[in-house]
Design a protein around this motif. Structure first.
Motif, mmCIF file in Angstrom:
data_model
loop_
_atom_site.group_PDB
_atom_site.id
_atom_site.type_symbol
_atom_site.label_atom_id
_atom_site.label_comp_id
_atom_site.label_asym_id
_atom_site.label_seq_id
_atom_site.Cartn_x
_atom_site.Cartn_y
_atom_site.Cartn_z
ATOM 1 N N PRO A 231 0.818 -1.218 0.000
ATOM 2 C CA PRO A 231 0.000 0.000 0.000
ATOM 3 C C PRO A 231 0.851 1.267 0.000
ATOM 4 N N GLY A 232 0.442 2.246 -0.806
ATOM 5 C CA GLY A 232 1.111 3.544 -0.811
ATOM 6 C C GLY A 232 2.374 3.597 -1.653
ATOM 7 N N TRP A 233 2.759 2.500 -2.239
ATOM 8 C CA TRP A 233 3.944 2.488 -3.100
ATOM 9 C C TRP A 233 3.525 2.300 -4.551
ATOM 10 N N TYR A 234 4.353 2.776 -5.472
ATOM 11 C CA TYR A 234 4.090 2.526 -6.890
ATOM 12 C C TYR A 234 3.979 1.013 -7.125
ATOM 13 N N GLY A 235 3.277 0.688 -8.208
ATOM 14 C CA GLY A 235 2.873 -0.693 -8.486
ATOM 15 C C GLY A 235 3.999 -1.707 -8.586
ATOM 16 N N ALA A 296 -21.607 24.147 -25.018
ATOM 17 C CA ALA A 296 -21.402 25.531 -24.554
ATOM 18 C C ALA A 296 -22.659 26.018 -23.843
ATOM 19 N N GLY A 297 -22.475 26.764 -22.772
ATOM 20 C CA GLY A 297 -23.605 27.363 -22.073
ATOM 21 C C GLY A 297 -24.307 26.436 -21.092
ATOM 22 N N ALA A 298 -24.019 25.147 -21.136
ATOM 23 C CA ALA A 298 -24.673 24.201 -20.222
ATOM 24 C C ALA A 298 -23.680 23.807 -19.137
ATOM 25 N N ALA A 299 -24.180 23.610 -17.909
ATOM 26 C CA ALA A 299 -23.280 23.226 -16.816
ATOM 27 C C ALA A 299 -22.571 21.919 -17.178
ATOM 28 N N CYS A 300 -21.266 21.884 -16.942
ATOM 29 C CA CYS A 300 -20.475 20.705 -17.293
ATOM 30 C C CYS A 300 -19.879 20.125 -16.012
ATOM 31 N N ARG A 301 -20.109 18.849 -15.793
ATOM 32 C CA ARG A 301 -19.583 18.207 -14.594
ATOM 33 C C ARG A 301 -18.192 17.655 -14.907
ATOM 34 N N ILE A 302 -17.195 18.247 -14.272
ATOM 35 C CA ILE A 302 -15.820 17.765 -14.426
ATOM 36 C C ILE A 302 -15.590 16.799 -13.274
ATOM 37 N N ARG A 303 -15.134 15.584 -13.582
ATOM 38 C CA ARG A 303 -14.921 14.639 -12.476
ATOM 39 C C ARG A 303 -13.630 13.869 -12.665
ATOM 40 N N GLY A 304 -13.114 13.393 -11.548
ATOM 41 C CA GLY A 304 -11.858 12.661 -11.629
ATOM 42 C C GLY A 304 -11.537 11.960 -10.326
ATOM 43 N N PHE A 305 -10.250 11.630 -10.188
ATOM 44 C CA PHE A 305 -9.759 10.842 -9.059
ATOM 45 C C PHE A 305 -8.493 11.500 -8.530
ATOM 46 N N ALA A 306 -8.256 11.363 -7.221
ATOM 47 C CA ALA A 306 -7.031 11.895 -6.620
ATOM 48 C C ALA A 306 -6.488 10.880 -5.634
ATOM 49 N N TRP A 307 -5.158 10.807 -5.526
ATOM 50 C CA TRP A 307 -4.566 9.823 -4.612
ATOM 51 C C TRP A 307 -3.232 10.309 -4.078
ATOM 52 N N THR A 308 -2.783 9.657 -3.003
ATOM 53 C CA THR A 308 -1.522 10.011 -2.385
ATOM 54 C C THR A 308 -1.009 8.788 -1.637
ATOM 55 N N SER A 309 0.039 8.956 -0.853
ATOM 56 C CA SER A 309 0.628 7.833 -0.125
ATOM 57 C C SER A 309 0.533 8.070 1.371
ATOM 58 N N ASP A 310 0.008 7.089 2.107
ATOM 59 C CA ASP A 310 -0.061 7.134 3.573
ATOM 60 C C ASP A 310 -0.594 8.459 4.097
ATOM 61 N N SER A 311 -1.610 8.981 3.442
ATOM 62 C CA SER A 311 -2.177 10.250 3.853
ATOM 63 C C SER A 311 -3.613 10.304 3.358
ATOM 64 N N ASN A 335 -13.312 7.786 1.584
ATOM 65 C CA ASN A 335 -11.969 8.318 1.763
ATOM 66 C C ASN A 335 -11.129 7.258 2.456
ATOM 67 N N VAL A 336 -10.508 6.402 1.680
ATOM 68 C CA VAL A 336 -9.776 5.261 2.224
ATOM 69 C C VAL A 336 -8.285 5.479 1.986
ATOM 70 N N GLN A 337 -7.511 5.411 3.048
ATOM 71 C CA GLN A 337 -6.071 5.636 2.918
ATOM 72 C C GLN A 337 -5.456 4.630 1.933
ATOM 73 N N ASN A 338 -4.632 5.129 1.046
ATOM 74 C CA ASN A 338 -3.946 4.338 0.022
ATOM 75 C C ASN A 338 -4.875 3.745 -1.039
#
Ligand SMILES: Nc1nc2c(c(=O)[nH]1)N[C@H]1C(S)=C(S)[C@@H](COP(=O)(O)O)O[C@H]1N2
Ligand SMILES: [Mo]
Length: 393
Positions: A231-235, A296-311, A335-338
């Motif tokens: 966990p928390g390390w590159y693959g 154009a002119g319509a609300a646009c939902r921008i979505r994605g993913f974020a991650w970090t290590s041991d935090s 919100n699950v660590q790693n």
């Protein structure tokens, strides 16, 4: 290569991926998320290399916390070894009181647990490096999150008994081969096994020996019958087809943590080559995808993913104007660590024309996703903010 031409290459790859997905899959009437416009069903993986098989996730199609196994990227350096569950043995040797071999049944009895852990290839995003770096040219999709079931590596080490001299555990995969397609100093001296080490403290803290992925037996591509999850390390640390552990009294200098999967750390101002270990804080936009046309002119939902290590991801910012201004995205409660954290931001009124989107993640340790690429990272650990152009019509 100019910024412009590398961006159009990505766009072409994206279009190829979505075109093949469209050819293979019927269009769904409704999309996975009610806010996304309809698009093809989750696509097959993108083939980055066929022998050995290296397959990339179509990142734009990801819309769930856990990545389904058929959509999970595959990174293998050598052919998949054929291993038989009945004759399979894990050997533990080196600086231990009792060298032992364990069957899968013996391993399963050491105390099962399930963890949700993200794996990201250290080369994920390499297609964006300029100048181009050696290695497979992953786009956004060399990353995924799965539920892994297995036993703590610490339990296995305890069975063998660590000597006081133990410093690192080297994990070896059963897969083997030669690396010859590079200039001489980067070739292996004949066949090697894929192997990585970690300090004993990390091995005892949270490394897992997994035999299940997302509730089912590991598939051959993902390491059947046994793999490590670090966990928390590159693959690269999460050794697949794990059949041998050697405990050593000194740091390991194997091929995959010196000539490969190593980066420069500055010590007294001078570069020192270190094995790649911890994940960097990072976020990536899934939708709208690079080059996608939005309304154009319509609300646009921008979505994605974020991650970090041991935090913990504490903030994701989104820019819709190429980094001039930033807005906080809404973070998912899960919100699950790693693992990773999903996020979204509603872009209220995109005007007609081209726009450059960006996202930038922060974590509880105070780390911020960098705006610039650090060349000391050589050909891996690619976490800097990337511009993503979309077209509003
Ligand atoms: N034995 C073995 N383990 C391995 C590899 C490999 O080639 N051989 N590749 C590593 C790399 S670089 C990554 S990113 C992950 C990918 O795991 P996945 O194929 O299950 O996604 O496995 C790691 N474990
Ligand atoms: Mo990797």
């Amino acid at each position: 290569m100019s910024q412009e031409s590398s961006a159009s290459l990505d766009r072409r790859q994206w279009m190829l991926a979505s075109a093949s997905a469209a050819a293979a899959m019927p269009l769904l009437a409704t999309s996975a998320s009610a806010d996304d416009p309809p698009r093809p069903a989750p696509s097959p993986l993108i083939v980055r290399q066929s022998t050995p098989e290296n397959l990339e996730t179509v990142f734009a199609n990801l819309d769930s916390f856990v990545t389904p196994t058929p959509s999970f990227y595959v990174r293998s350096h050598f052919a998949v070894p054929s291993l038989d569950e009945k004759t399979f043995r894990l050997r533990i040797e080196g600086e231990v009181d009792r060298p032992i071999t364990l069957t899968l049944d013996e391993i399963r009895r050491l105390g099962e647990r399930t963890v949700t852990v993200l794996l990201e290839c250290a080369g994920n995003g390499r297609v964006f490096l300029n100048p181009q770096a050696a290695g497979l040219l992953w786009d956004y999709g060399g990353v995924g999150t799965a539920e892994w079931t297995g036993v703590p590596l610490s339990a296995v080490l305890e069975r063998a008994g660590l000597k006081k001299t133990a410093v690192e555990a080297i994990l070896y995969g059963a897969d083997t081969g030669e690396i010859k397609a590079m200039p001489n100093p980067f070739q292996t001296p004949g066949p090697v096994h894929f192997a990585r080490s970690m300090p004993i403290a990390k091995a005892q803290r949270d490394a897992l020996l997994a035999y299940k992925m997302n509730g089912a037996e590991l598939t051959p591509a993902h390491g059947f019958p046994l793999r490590a999850i670090v966990p928390g390390w590159y693959g690269m640390a999460s050794i697949k087809w794990l059949d041998r552990i050697v405990v050593t009294d000194r740091p390991f200098n194997g091929y995959f943590q010196t000539l490969e999967y190593a980066y420069f750390e500055r010590r007294h101002g001078e570069p020192v080559l270190m094995p790649v270990t911890e994940l960097q804080v990072k976020s990536t936009i899934a939708r709208p995808a690079r080059g996608e046309t939005i309304q154009a002119g319509a609300a646009c939902r921008i979505r994605g993913f974020a991650w970090t290590s041991d935090s913990e991801i504490t903030r994701v910012e989104v820019s819709t104007d190429g980094g001039r201004s930033w807005n906080n995205a809404q973070l998912a409660e899960q919100n699950v660590q790693n693992a990773w954290r999903m996020w979204h931001y509603v872009w209220q009124n995109p005007t007609a024309g081209r726009h450059t989107l960006m996202c930038r993640a922060h974590d509880r340790r105070g780390r911020v996703q960098p705006m610039e690429r650090d060349p000391d990272r050589r050909n891996g650990m690619i976490s800097h903010v990337l511009p993503q152009e979309v077209i509003a019509r």
